[in-house]
Design an enzyme around this catalytic site. Structure first.
Site, PDB file in Angstrom:
ATOM      1  N   ASP A  96      47.069  75.163 -10.805  1.00  0.00           N
ATOM      2  CA  ASP A  96      46.197  74.646  -9.738  1.00  0.00           C
ATOM      3  C   ASP A  96      45.161  75.727  -9.413  1.00  0.00           C
ATOM      4  OD1 ASP A  96      46.846  72.812  -6.690  1.00  0.00           O
ATOM      5  OD2 ASP A  96      45.052  73.885  -7.250  1.00  0.00           O
ATOM      6  N   MET A  97      43.898  75.342  -9.449  1.00  0.00           N
ATOM      7  CA  MET A  97      42.824  76.302  -9.193  1.00  0.00           C
ATOM      8  C   MET A  97      42.801  76.691  -7.708  1.00  0.00           C
ATOM      9  SD  MET A  97      41.741  76.507 -12.185  1.00  0.00           S
ATOM     10  CE  MET A  97      40.368  77.593 -11.880  1.00  0.00           C
ATOM     11  N   ASP A 101      41.574  69.668 -10.215  1.00  0.00           N
ATOM     12  CA  ASP A 101      41.843  71.099 -10.456  1.00  0.00           C
ATOM     13  C   ASP A 101      43.320  71.404 -10.676  1.00  0.00           C
ATOM     14  OD1 ASP A 101      42.897  70.874  -7.845  1.00  0.00           O
ATOM     15  OD2 ASP A 101      42.323  72.946  -7.374  1.00  0.00           O
ATOM     16  N   GLU A 102      44.072  70.406 -11.070  1.00  0.00           N
ATOM     17  CA  GLU A 102      45.523  70.569 -11.060  1.00  0.00           C
ATOM     18  C   GLU A 102      46.171  69.776 -12.191  1.00  0.00           C
ATOM     19  OE1 GLU A 102      48.889  69.500  -7.697  1.00  0.00           O
ATOM     20  OE2 GLU A 102      46.805  68.974  -7.394  1.00  0.00           O
TER      21      GLU A 102
HETATM   22  P1  TTP Z   1      43.290  71.542  -3.714  1.00  0.00           P
HETATM   23  O1  TTP Z   1      43.810  72.087  -5.001  1.00  0.00           O
HETATM   24  O2  TTP Z   1      44.246  70.849  -2.798  1.00  0.00           O
HETATM   25  O3  TTP Z   1      42.660  72.714  -2.844  1.00  0.00           O
HETATM   26  P2  TTP Z   1      41.844  73.963  -3.332  1.00  0.00           P
HETATM   27  O4  TTP Z   1      41.773  74.069  -4.795  1.00  0.00           O
HETATM   28  O5  TTP Z   1      40.529  73.975  -2.619  1.00  0.00           O
HETATM   29  O6  TTP Z   1      42.699  75.158  -2.717  1.00  0.00           O
HETATM   30  P3  TTP Z   1      44.124  75.698  -3.199  1.00  0.00           P
HETATM   31  O7  TTP Z   1      44.549  74.897  -4.354  1.00  0.00           O
HETATM   32  O8  TTP Z   1      43.905  77.150  -3.524  1.00  0.00           O
HETATM   33  O9  TTP Z   1      45.007  75.518  -2.000  1.00  0.00           O
HETATM   34  O10 TTP Z   1      42.123  70.541  -3.987  1.00  0.00           O
HETATM   35  C1  TTP Z   1      41.165  70.737  -5.031  1.00  0.00           C
HETATM   36  C2  TTP Z   1      39.792  70.343  -4.568  1.00  0.00           C
HETATM   37  O11 TTP Z   1      39.783  68.997  -4.119  1.00  0.00           O
HETATM   38  C3  TTP Z   1      39.298  71.155  -3.403  1.00  0.00           C
HETATM   39  O12 TTP Z   1      38.666  72.360  -3.824  1.00  0.00           O
HETATM   40  C4  TTP Z   1      38.347  70.220  -2.727  1.00  0.00           C
HETATM   41  C5  TTP Z   1      38.886  68.843  -3.026  1.00  0.00           C
HETATM   42  N1  TTP Z   1      39.578  68.321  -1.820  1.00  0.00           N
HETATM   43  C6  TTP Z   1      38.855  67.518  -0.941  1.00  0.00           C
HETATM   44  O13 TTP Z   1      37.681  67.214  -1.174  1.00  0.00           O
HETATM   45  N2  TTP Z   1      39.496  67.070   0.182  1.00  0.00           N
HETATM   46  C7  TTP Z   1      40.791  67.378   0.489  1.00  0.00           C
HETATM   47  O14 TTP Z   1      41.321  66.965   1.535  1.00  0.00           O
HETATM   48  C8  TTP Z   1      41.529  68.200  -0.444  1.00  0.00           C
HETATM   49  C9  TTP Z   1      42.949  68.581  -0.152  1.00  0.00           C
HETATM   50  C10 TTP Z   1      40.872  68.635  -1.579  1.00  0.00           C
HETATM   51 MG    MG Z   2      43.511  73.889  -5.946  1.00  0.00          MG
END
Ligand code: TTP
Ligand code: MG
Length: 386
Positions: A10-11, A104-105
């Protein structure tokens, strides 16, 4: 000991980090990505901004108050999709068994990759380094023997995470965690558990399976198992191919049950063979029929375990015809297929060991046909087909 073949990647602060990548002026700063207007919402925040309590889904107005010095950037979906593609192509350099969970996952099933790329630990390190060097972003990696624990591992160690949960340390990691750390436990379930006085996984483990099922239904069983680090879910490759099927329009309409069964078996055999050639399995079996007046009907059933054998495809198709009472009129067309495809059938076999001999038989038939031709061996029922 269970193999540590499942990886979750996961990024970190994905959108925000892509923005920093493209605009060096933002580096090292608190960055919030989201809607800038009055009613805008935070998509994500860089870790610098998270320190101030800013998080995804928060109203932008609130985020601005919490972190007034943050740089606020508009969402650029197209760009994130582009970077996401590059990330996924790095995953696919190591294994075709990639299940995309979001932009991103992903889960990666590393079974069968070790001879070429080394241990899961080595592959995890390489993936992190490749993403950093080729793209310039940081990924968190979790490795374990199932999906739940792999995802938990990457989440627990964020940002720049690299964590392995093995059967040796899973209990000590799980026990003190709050129940909401269990994948799938949402606000509602969490509240219900908390009301019962259950806050941690250790506390959850004191409740018998039967009671959890009584209270939560199907989820209760998952809660019982996940609390113990048990998770049977397989990595589901997002295959482009959506289904494999066969159909035939008869020269003349057919009413004879045996002939219909024979045709169905022949088609099931072809579907099954193509499925196995591609190392796929499928959860949903469907049939299609057309009556002389051109009315067309399809029926399907989704199984708990992935199907790989010709016999099961055939039997399921036949049952669908029977239970839906579809053979009351002659048929003009008959079709059978499988969808909801997944990969790695060999591994999934362990889920239903009793079918193993059936699978071996099916494989042997495939091989005989390969060597000696389509007509070399037949299922008994096929003999009725003309
Ligand atoms: P995530 O992987 O949940 O969050 P992240 O990558 O920003 O942070 P981390 O993994 O380090 O905790 O989500 C990936 C992307 O999806 C995030 O960068 C932006 C988007 N996103 C939204 O637009 N709305 C949201 O509510 C969430 C959770 C994510
Ligand atoms: Mg992420």
């Amino acid at each position: 000991m269970a193999d540590l073949d499942i990886m979750h990647v996961d990024m970190d602060a994905f959108y925000a980090e892509v923005e920093k990548l493209d605009n060096p002026e933002l580096r090292g700063k608190a960055v919030i990505v989201g809607g800038k207007s009055g009613r805008g919402v935070v998509s994500t925040a860089s870790y610098e901004a998270r320190k101030y309590g800013v998080h995804s889904a928060m109203p932008m107005i609130k985020a601005r108050k919490l972190c007034p010095h943050a740089e606020i950037v508009r969402v650029r979906h197209k760009r994130y999709e582009e970077v996401s593609k590059e990330i996924f192509s790095i995953f696919k350099e190591f294994t075709p068994q990639v299940e995309k969970l979001s932009i991103d996952e992903a889960f990666l099933d590393l079974k069968g990759c070790h001879n070429i790329y080394g241990s899961s630990r080595e592959i995890g390190k390489k993936i992190k380094i490749n993403i950093k060097q080729k793209i310039g972003l940081v990924a968190s990696v979790g490795i374990s023997y199932n999906k739940f624990l792999a995802k938990l591992a990457s989440t627990l160690d964020k940002p720049d995470g690299f964590k392995i949960i093995s059967s040796k340390n899973s209990e000590e990691i799980l026990d003190p965690l709050e129940v909401e750390k269990i994948w799938g436990v949402g606000k509602k379930t969490q509240k219900k558990l908390n009301k019962m006085g259950i806050n941690t996984i250790a506390e959850l483990k004191k409740i018998p399976r039967k009671k959890l099922i009584e209270i939560f239904g199907k989820i209760g069983n998952s809660l019982f198992e996940l609390a113990r680090g048990i998770d049977q879910r397989k990595v589901k490759t997002n295959n482009k191919r959506k289904s494999i099927s066969q159909e035939i329009t008869f020269n003349k309409n057919i009413k004879n049950d045996k002939k219909i069964s024979a045709t169905l078996m022949k088609m099931a055999e072809k579907v099954g063979k193509r499925l196995r050639e591609k190392n796929l399995a499928g959860y949903t079996i469907f049939i299609k029929i057309r009556y002389p007046d051109f009315t067309t009907k399809t029926r399907s059933i989704t199984k708990n375990n992935p199907v790989i054998s010709t016999t099961e495809i055939y039997q399921t198709g036949k049952n669908l015809l029977k239970t839906n009472n579809l053979l009351k009129k002659p048929l003009r067309l008959l079709g059978i297929g499988i969808s909801n495809l997944t990969s790695n059938p060999y591994e999934q076999l362990s889920l239903f060991d009793k079918n193993t001999s059936n699978y071996k038989l099916t494989k042997t038939i495939d091989e005989l046909k390969q060597k000696f031709g389509e007509e070399s061996i037949k299922h008994g029922i096929e003999l009725y087909e003309d």
